[in-house]
Design an enzyme around this catalytic site. Sequence first.
Site, mmCIF file in Angstrom:
data_model
loop_
_atom_site.group_PDB
_atom_site.id
_atom_site.type_symbol
_atom_site.label_atom_id
_atom_site.label_comp_id
_atom_site.label_asym_id
_atom_site.label_seq_id
_atom_site.Cartn_x
_atom_site.Cartn_y
_atom_site.Cartn_z
ATOM 1 N N ARG A 126 40.243 25.454 24.363
ATOM 2 C CA ARG A 126 39.160 26.207 23.700
ATOM 3 C C ARG A 126 37.802 26.030 24.391
ATOM 4 N NH1 ARG A 126 41.874 24.370 18.890
ATOM 5 N NH2 ARG A 126 43.251 26.047 18.220
ATOM 6 N N LYS A 148 30.163 36.541 32.893
ATOM 7 C CA LYS A 148 31.288 37.447 32.632
ATOM 8 C C LYS A 148 32.504 36.888 33.351
ATOM 9 C CE LYS A 148 29.272 41.973 31.738
ATOM 10 N NZ LYS A 148 29.133 43.363 32.235
ATOM 11 N N GLU A 190 26.341 45.502 45.918
ATOM 12 C CA GLU A 190 25.754 44.950 44.688
ATOM 13 C C GLU A 190 24.286 44.561 44.909
ATOM 14 O OE1 GLU A 190 27.339 45.243 41.891
ATOM 15 O OE2 GLU A 190 29.445 44.658 42.050
ATOM 16 N N LYS A 232 19.140 39.664 38.189
ATOM 17 C CA LYS A 232 20.279 39.499 37.270
ATOM 18 C C LYS A 232 19.926 38.497 36.162
ATOM 19 C CE LYS A 232 25.076 39.342 36.494
ATOM 20 N NZ LYS A 232 26.429 39.511 36.950
ATOM 21 N N GLU A 242 25.700 42.026 26.619
ATOM 22 C CA GLU A 242 25.697 43.464 26.913
ATOM 23 C C GLU A 242 25.708 44.331 25.667
ATOM 24 O OE1 GLU A 242 27.786 44.539 30.546
ATOM 25 O OE2 GLU A 242 28.236 46.466 29.663
ATOM 26 N N ARG A 246 21.959 45.031 29.544
ATOM 27 C CA ARG A 246 22.811 44.493 30.621
ATOM 28 C C ARG A 246 23.701 45.566 31.251
ATOM 29 N NH1 ARG A 246 26.064 38.736 31.060
ATOM 30 N NH2 ARG A 246 27.038 39.227 33.051
ATOM 31 N N ASN A 250 25.823 47.815 35.614
ATOM 32 C CA ASN A 250 27.057 48.538 35.937
ATOM 33 C C ASN A 250 26.786 49.876 36.610
ATOM 34 O OD1 ASN A 250 29.100 46.760 34.996
ATOM 35 N ND2 ASN A 250 28.386 47.172 32.926
ATOM 36 N N HIS A 253 29.507 51.597 38.563
ATOM 37 C CA HIS A 253 30.775 50.929 38.255
ATOM 38 C C HIS A 253 31.757 51.824 37.495
ATOM 39 C CE1 HIS A 253 28.546 47.495 39.617
ATOM 40 N NE2 HIS A 253 29.507 46.640 39.336
ATOM 41 N N HIS A 257 35.115 51.714 39.122
ATOM 42 C CA HIS A 257 36.317 51.127 38.509
ATOM 43 C C HIS A 257 37.471 52.129 38.519
ATOM 44 C CE1 HIS A 257 34.031 47.785 36.099
ATOM 45 N NE2 HIS A 257 34.134 47.518 37.378
ATOM 46 N N HIS A 270 36.058 45.965 45.632
ATOM 47 C CA HIS A 270 35.183 46.251 44.493
ATOM 48 C C HIS A 270 33.830 46.794 44.965
ATOM 49 C CE1 HIS A 270 33.309 45.807 40.568
ATOM 50 N NE2 HIS A 270 32.349 45.103 41.132
HETATM 51 P P1 NAD Z 1 37.096 38.393 46.453
HETATM 52 O O1 NAD Z 1 36.955 37.304 45.507
HETATM 53 O O2 NAD Z 1 38.421 39.086 46.517
HETATM 54 O O3 NAD Z 1 36.716 37.867 47.902
HETATM 55 C C1 NAD Z 1 36.797 38.740 48.993
HETATM 56 C C2 NAD Z 1 37.666 38.208 50.132
HETATM 57 O O4 NAD Z 1 36.918 37.291 50.889
HETATM 58 C C3 NAD Z 1 38.907 37.471 49.683
HETATM 59 O O5 NAD Z 1 39.957 37.722 50.581
HETATM 60 C C4 NAD Z 1 38.471 36.014 49.777
HETATM 61 O O6 NAD Z 1 39.558 35.118 49.927
HETATM 62 C C5 NAD Z 1 37.627 36.058 51.005
HETATM 63 N N1 NAD Z 1 36.596 35.024 51.110
HETATM 64 C C6 NAD Z 1 35.824 34.525 50.116
HETATM 65 N N2 NAD Z 1 34.880 33.730 50.623
HETATM 66 C C7 NAD Z 1 35.075 33.700 51.950
HETATM 67 C C8 NAD Z 1 34.395 33.054 53.015
HETATM 68 N N3 NAD Z 1 33.287 32.336 52.830
HETATM 69 N N4 NAD Z 1 34.886 33.223 54.275
HETATM 70 C C9 NAD Z 1 35.972 34.008 54.493
HETATM 71 N N5 NAD Z 1 36.625 34.661 53.537
HETATM 72 C C10 NAD Z 1 36.168 34.517 52.277
HETATM 73 O O7 NAD Z 1 36.030 39.554 46.203
HETATM 74 P P2 NAD Z 1 34.484 39.545 45.800
HETATM 75 O O8 NAD Z 1 33.929 40.756 46.422
HETATM 76 O O9 NAD Z 1 33.855 38.246 46.064
HETATM 77 O O10 NAD Z 1 34.528 39.730 44.219
HETATM 78 C C11 NAD Z 1 35.066 40.886 43.639
HETATM 79 C C12 NAD Z 1 35.470 40.562 42.230
HETATM 80 O O11 NAD Z 1 34.331 40.197 41.483
HETATM 81 C C13 NAD Z 1 36.093 41.732 41.502
HETATM 82 O O12 NAD Z 1 37.235 41.310 40.816
HETATM 83 C C14 NAD Z 1 35.025 42.161 40.528
HETATM 84 O O13 NAD Z 1 35.549 42.748 39.368
HETATM 85 C C15 NAD Z 1 34.347 40.867 40.234
HETATM 86 N N6 NAD Z 1 32.970 40.992 39.757
HETATM 87 C C16 NAD Z 1 32.632 40.309 38.654
HETATM 88 C C17 NAD Z 1 31.338 40.347 38.193
HETATM 89 C C18 NAD Z 1 30.928 39.506 37.010
HETATM 90 O O14 NAD Z 1 29.818 39.685 36.516
HETATM 91 N N7 NAD Z 1 31.741 38.569 36.589
HETATM 92 C C19 NAD Z 1 30.375 41.116 38.864
HETATM 93 C C20 NAD Z 1 30.766 41.807 40.008
HETATM 94 C C21 NAD Z 1 32.077 41.745 40.453
HETATM 95 N N1 GLY Z 2 28.137 42.786 37.055
HETATM 96 C C1 GLY Z 2 27.762 43.293 35.784
HETATM 97 C C2 GLY Z 2 27.300 42.244 34.841
HETATM 98 O O1 GLY Z 2 27.312 41.078 35.125
HETATM 99 O O2 GLY Z 2 26.932 42.562 33.745
#
Ligand code: NAD
Ligand code: GLY
Length: 369
Positions: A126, A148, A190, A232, A242, A246, A250, A253, A257, A270
């Site tokens: 939890r 998030k 982003e 942010k 949100e 917030r 997006n 997005h 998406h 993404h």
């Molecule tokens: P990812 O986590 O898939 O990383 C991208 C690639 O880079 C992967 O293959 C990873 O293994 C590699 N990698 C990571 N760091 C590295 C480094 N330093 N050197 C070499 N390779 C490296 O993708 P991302 O773009 O980081 O994140 C996308 C995800 O984030 C999506 O799932 C999206 O929905 C989510 N997201 C969440 C929020 C939130 O607010 N929580 C906001 C935006 C995006």
């Molecule tokens: N990336 C959108 C949010 O964090 O709200």
Amino acid sequence: MQAPNTSSSVHIDLGDRSYPILIAPALLDDAATFADLPKGGAAMIVSNVTVAPLYAQRLRAALTGRFKTIHTVTLPDGEEYKNWQTLNLIFDALLANECDRKTVLFALGGGVVGDMTGFAAASYMRGIAFVQVPTTLLSQVDSSVGGKTGINHPQGKNMIGAFYQPLRVVCDLDTLKTLPDRELSAGLAEVIKYGPIADLAFLDWIEANMDRLLARDVDALAHAVQRSCEIKAWVVAQDERESGLRAILNFGHTFGHAIEAGMGYGKWLHGEAVGCGMVMAAQLSCDLGLVDAAFVKRLRTIIQRAGLPVIGPRLNPDDNAGRYLELMRVDKKAEAGEIRFVLIDGPSRASMRGAPDALVRSVIDACCA
Ligand code: NAD
Ligand code: GLY
């Protein structure tokens, strides 16, 4: 705008859940980065098969002495693994190692690892503490900040999850040196996003410094990460869950998406989907009379210069716009089946609005291959 020193910290103000976002090179090699975290219990580094070989040993060394035991769990790499099965690997490792409520999780990787680790932390026993150690540009400027967390469902992106804040965010700018070019570009989507929604002066700066960003100039990256995190943090502090403001984060997005889910998770990154989605959302804003065509053209050019696609993929050969609309109805912002878009409606200003299906169809037709 003045470029900052490469070492900075942004504070995110959420009452007793406030935390710092540390931004600097070489943070991973410095035990001080993790000073004043809970001491003495167990830590678990959650990473993936790509990032763990690069950085897990350094993180482990920095944590040694602070934690009695340090476990590591290594996940498969890719958006297509952001699901229940992979999440369960974290729970399996926690239980196999008899990790108790005092265990601290460290999310070492990009947004996929960060979102899943945060969700595991929110739900294991939890709720246990976690620290974000983002290693992609996208995760440093966006996903690691604001709490998030979650996983995808085959029918919709990030559909299952929780709001759950980390203890801190550690953005080691040196980790960006090993990032593939395509991932750097995805992160820039982003970064660019923050301009139209909140800070046109920042968009000017991005435009003027795109070559430095693409060349991974550390001062330029430091500024991009810092300004993005400031914006942010400002948004999240006002609307953590949100209920309104917030949603502007997006921008791009809703279309994005649909591209990610419609193409199959992992085909378009993404950030690529968001970049292209911003062009579509800007075009919709223009067609609704909210911004002029020059703004759409400028944004498209900046996104293209970042190395991102600006033409949407076809998701269905027979009724492409219909498929986009179907996918966009499974969006967390949709209300009673009505799609809600984040649209630009003034300088540094965005808001959520609906739009007639016929208009959305014409935007999709105009913006897709
Ligand atoms: P990812 O986590 O898939 O990383 C991208 C690639 O880079 C992967 O293959 C990873 O293994 C590699 N990698 C990571 N760091 C590295 C480094 N330093 N050197 C070499 N390779 C490296 O993708 P991302 O773009 O980081 O994140 C996308 C995800 O984030 C999506 O799932 C999206 O929905 C989510 N997201 C969440 C929020 C939130 O607010 N929580 C906001 C935006 C995006
Ligand atoms: N990336 C959108 C949010 O964090 O709200």
